[in-house]
Design an enzyme around this catalytic site. Structure first.
Site, mmCIF file in Angstrom:
data_model
loop_
_atom_site.group_PDB
_atom_site.id
_atom_site.type_symbol
_atom_site.label_atom_id
_atom_site.label_comp_id
_atom_site.label_asym_id
_atom_site.label_seq_id
_atom_site.Cartn_x
_atom_site.Cartn_y
_atom_site.Cartn_z
ATOM 1 N N CYS A 117 0.295 3.390 3.351
ATOM 2 C CA CYS A 117 1.161 3.049 4.414
ATOM 3 C C CYS A 117 2.173 3.585 4.989
ATOM 4 O O CYS A 117 2.882 4.370 4.267
ATOM 5 C CB CYS A 117 0.921 1.493 4.687
ATOM 6 N N HIS A 173 -6.518 1.942 1.779
ATOM 7 C CA HIS A 173 -5.784 2.596 3.447
ATOM 8 C C HIS A 173 -7.044 4.074 3.859
ATOM 9 O O HIS A 173 -7.180 4.839 2.659
ATOM 10 C CB HIS A 173 -4.289 2.802 2.982
ATOM 11 N N HIS A 181 -3.957 0.247 8.309
ATOM 12 C CA HIS A 181 -4.136 0.226 7.049
ATOM 13 C C HIS A 181 -5.462 -0.317 7.201
ATOM 14 O O HIS A 181 -6.697 -0.544 5.930
ATOM 15 C CB HIS A 181 -3.456 -0.493 6.175
ATOM 16 N N ASN A 231 -13.844 9.037 -0.527
ATOM 17 C CA ASN A 231 -15.052 7.938 -1.522
ATOM 18 C C ASN A 231 -14.221 6.696 -0.662
ATOM 19 O O ASN A 231 -13.165 6.511 -0.583
ATOM 20 C CB ASN A 231 -13.956 7.496 -2.459
ATOM 21 N N GLN A 240 -9.863 13.208 0.189
ATOM 22 C CA GLN A 240 -8.963 13.590 -0.593
ATOM 23 C C GLN A 240 -9.156 15.611 -0.527
ATOM 24 O O GLN A 240 -10.617 15.890 -0.073
ATOM 25 C CB GLN A 240 -9.548 13.739 -1.510
ATOM 26 N N SER A 272 -9.665 4.046 -4.400
ATOM 27 C CA SER A 272 -8.948 3.569 -5.124
ATOM 28 C C SER A 272 -7.654 2.468 -4.505
ATOM 29 O O SER A 272 -6.738 2.087 -5.521
ATOM 30 C CB SER A 272 -7.689 4.292 -6.370
ATOM 31 N N CYS A 300 1.087 -1.737 -0.247
ATOM 32 C CA CYS A 300 0.069 -0.348 -0.058
ATOM 33 C C CYS A 300 1.234 1.294 -0.218
ATOM 34 O O CYS A 300 1.667 1.477 1.389
ATOM 35 C CB CYS A 300 -1.170 0.753 1.415
ATOM 36 N N HIS A 350 -8.335 7.430 3.673
ATOM 37 C CA HIS A 350 -8.128 8.516 3.660
ATOM 38 C C HIS A 350 -9.568 9.698 3.117
ATOM 39 O O HIS A 350 -9.802 8.566 2.448
ATOM 40 C CB HIS A 350 -6.791 8.194 2.531
HETATM 41 O O1 G1P Z 1 -8.693 10.303 -6.520
HETATM 42 P P1 G1P Z 1 -8.937 8.636 -6.469
HETATM 43 O O2 G1P Z 1 -9.533 7.716 -4.705
HETATM 44 O O3 G1P Z 1 -7.763 7.709 -7.514
HETATM 45 O O4 G1P Z 1 -10.078 8.287 -7.899
HETATM 46 C C1 G1P Z 1 -11.637 8.173 -7.459
HETATM 47 O O5 G1P Z 1 -11.977 10.006 -6.839
HETATM 48 C C2 G1P Z 1 -11.723 10.915 -7.708
HETATM 49 C C3 G1P Z 1 -12.132 12.334 -7.382
HETATM 50 O O6 G1P Z 1 -13.795 11.769 -6.727
HETATM 51 C C4 G1P Z 1 -12.722 10.641 -8.687
HETATM 52 O O7 G1P Z 1 -12.233 11.170 -9.828
HETATM 53 C C5 G1P Z 1 -12.181 9.211 -9.274
HETATM 54 O O8 G1P Z 1 -13.036 8.576 -10.791
HETATM 55 C C6 G1P Z 1 -12.227 8.165 -8.422
HETATM 56 O O9 G1P Z 1 -11.890 6.443 -8.758
#
Ligand code: G1P
Ligand code: G1P
Lengths: 346, 346
Positions: B53, B164, B113, B153, B168, B161, B50, B166
């Protein structure tokens, strides 16, 4: 303009007023996220467990006829219903609701359980187009219907609740959010420019050519400048037509051929039955005057990199603005390069 | 009003101006569509594969420190970048684009994790809240940032994606579609009523109680009257605050406790790690005056009937208007009935 292929930027959607964030530099990020299951083994041409197949008994006890081309019936689990008493509340503009009348219909494209648009003959797809026309006219004539939404959810990834080739029509008393928005933007453009927004847009795309995927005498499929989904396409009629009830016979045939061409290219792109949501936006059927409305179809397919890696419309997309990595120009180029002959038929 | 529980109807979202179609009679329709995979076996507390991590080497060669609580860094595959040259085109209002500046940050919630918000201590979640505050202030102070979007997400179904724990932050020069819309509707409400839209809405919900799931001294979680996702929640601050930089220490702790309470209830609902997109809408950071802005969080979770059957936002939803089957009142009742003790800890 090279920034369109190289730098993070926003593009404006003149039909909806929204912006899409484009990040062309970002296609190489790693993916440890969800991998979609591969498309299942080929289906039988008739599935005794399928309630859309000819002769099947449906949830409400009705038996499907032994239909031989298209078959249209009322959705047994309709989200909209006719004869709903008109009621409403409005508490300070904060708790606002109204009952909604309407009807939901299902159209089976073919008696064959194992076909889909990309694998049907254009001649048989023309029967589907004719069913759309008939339904648009019949539903649109009803007092409780002011807008007719035709749409197809194709593939399990797009929430299709049954794999038998079919689409739905939800016809409602109100004009829903998206067509209402497009109505405002088209009307506004006509007012300001004395021309149709989509006629003008089509002229610009025809000149530029770089986003056009395919065309015939009556229709053009273009990756719109403001596309949100990786391989999103906009299907435009060349003539300024508000709805399918104005189509000539050749136009109906050309729409069928265009659907076939788009769907075959899609399947060939990743050599997989390509999932998508597809549907048409047409003028409302409330009897009003809609000189600004231009018939068009939207294809919203989720696949991004392969048959098993999709674009997720989540986080930033849901809360802020849609975002895309590959540009519409690159997407159009790839779809243009796809054969019009289906990979399973080679 | 019984039609709200019995008849097809539309509800209005006063924050966005959109309508949602509610079909309370429709919950019994059959499902032969996609079944989501069960949540994977429990993860290790440290995963050498990961890149989030502690101690891991990331895609750009940088090594993560041996961090012990939260860890914040620049996204290696940022959708937005600082120092982008300002360029723009506008061809007849039809082909319109502008470069966009901004920054993308990643916040690891914990070195562990195998944890997620629902399984973290409220005390540790308070560290995450403090990181959000710090980032909001630092990013917001930059010249190339006028809006800061914090979002998570959660779960592979929501496009995370990496598993872990997290979130954004995408901070941009422009105010994106959704907050821009909410800005307009909040400003307009203040102008017309000389009061804050969400303060007024909270007062109505506090009186009605039927859509409130849980609350503490500083926050309320409510299934909004206009909810789109089956178990969507709106998190409102009780005080009229425009952004997290105005929070007191108790308010930061209360936000952490509220997140814990919401996420535990979600997990308990279907006894599964509940997928969702979550994020906060706050006033823009362009230095302007935003007396109408009220801090709030949105939770958009896709599950509908069980850990493996989700709601698809497809066809009608993408082309026309969102649609839901269970009412927000029924959803709130079910979440209210969930224990605040996590099912894995019993
Ligand atoms: O940024 P990540 O986790 O790689 O990606 C995820 O979040 C993003 C922001 O909402 C999106 O655009 C991606 O489609 C989603 O897979
Ligand atoms: O009507 P179906 O195929 O059962 O269901 C599908 O299409 C509907 C209309 O877009 C959506 O509301 C559902 O979420 C989706 O699963």
């Amino acid at each position: 303009m090279s920034f369109l292929q190289e730098s993070p930027h926003r593009r404006f959607n003149p039909l909806s007023g929204d912006w899409v964030l484009v990040s062309p530099h970002r296609t190489k990020r790693p993916w440890s996220g969800q991998i979609e299951p591969a498309a299942g083994a080929s289906a039988p041409s008739h599935d005794p467990g399928c309630y859309l197949c000819p002769g099947a008994v449906r949830a409400n006890g009705a038996q499907n006829p032994a239909y031989e081309s298209v078959f249209v019936f009322d959705n047994d689990f309709a989200a909209l219903q006719p004869h709903v008493t008109v009621e409403a509340i409005d508490i300070g503009g904060l708790l606002t609701a109204r009952t909604e009348q309407g009807r939901c219909r299902v159209i089976c494209f073919s008696p064959r359980h194992d076909l889909w648009l990309a694998r049907m003959d254009a001649k048989d797809i023309a029967e589907v187009v004719e069913a759309w026309r008939r339904e648009f006219v019949d539903l649109g004539a009803r007092d409780d219907v002011n807008y007719v939404q035709i749409f197809e959810n194709r593939g399990p990834m797009m929430g299709a609740s049954n794999p038998h080739p079919h689409c739905q029509i939800w016809a409602s008393a109100s004009v829903p959010n998206e067509p209402a928005r497009e109505d405002r933007f088209q009307a506004d453009y006509l007012k300001r420019n004395s021309r149709c927004l989509l006629c003008d847009y089509l002229a610009k795309e025809t000149q530029a050519r770089e986003r056009i995927v395919c065309e015939n005498d009556s229709f053009v499929a273009v990756a719109p400048f403001w596309a949100v989904w990786p391989f999103e396409l906009l299907l435009l009629s060349k003539r300024h037509l508000g709805a399918i009830d104005q189509f000539t016979e050749p136009e109906k045939r050309d729409l069928a051929a265009m659907l076939k061409s788009v769907c075959v290219r899609y399947d060939n792109l990743f050599q997989t039955p390509f999932p998508y949501t597809m549907g048409f936006h047409q003028r409302p059927t409330d009897g009003g005057d809609y000189p600004h409305w231009h018939f068009h179809g939207h294809f919203y397919p989720p696949l991004l990199r392969s048959a098993s890696i999709r674009k997720f419309m989540v986080g930033f997309e849901l809360l802020a603005s849609p975002q895309r990595d590959i540009t519409p120009e690159a997407a159009a180029e790839r779809l243009r390069a796809c054969s019009e002959r289906h990979y399973l038929e080679r």
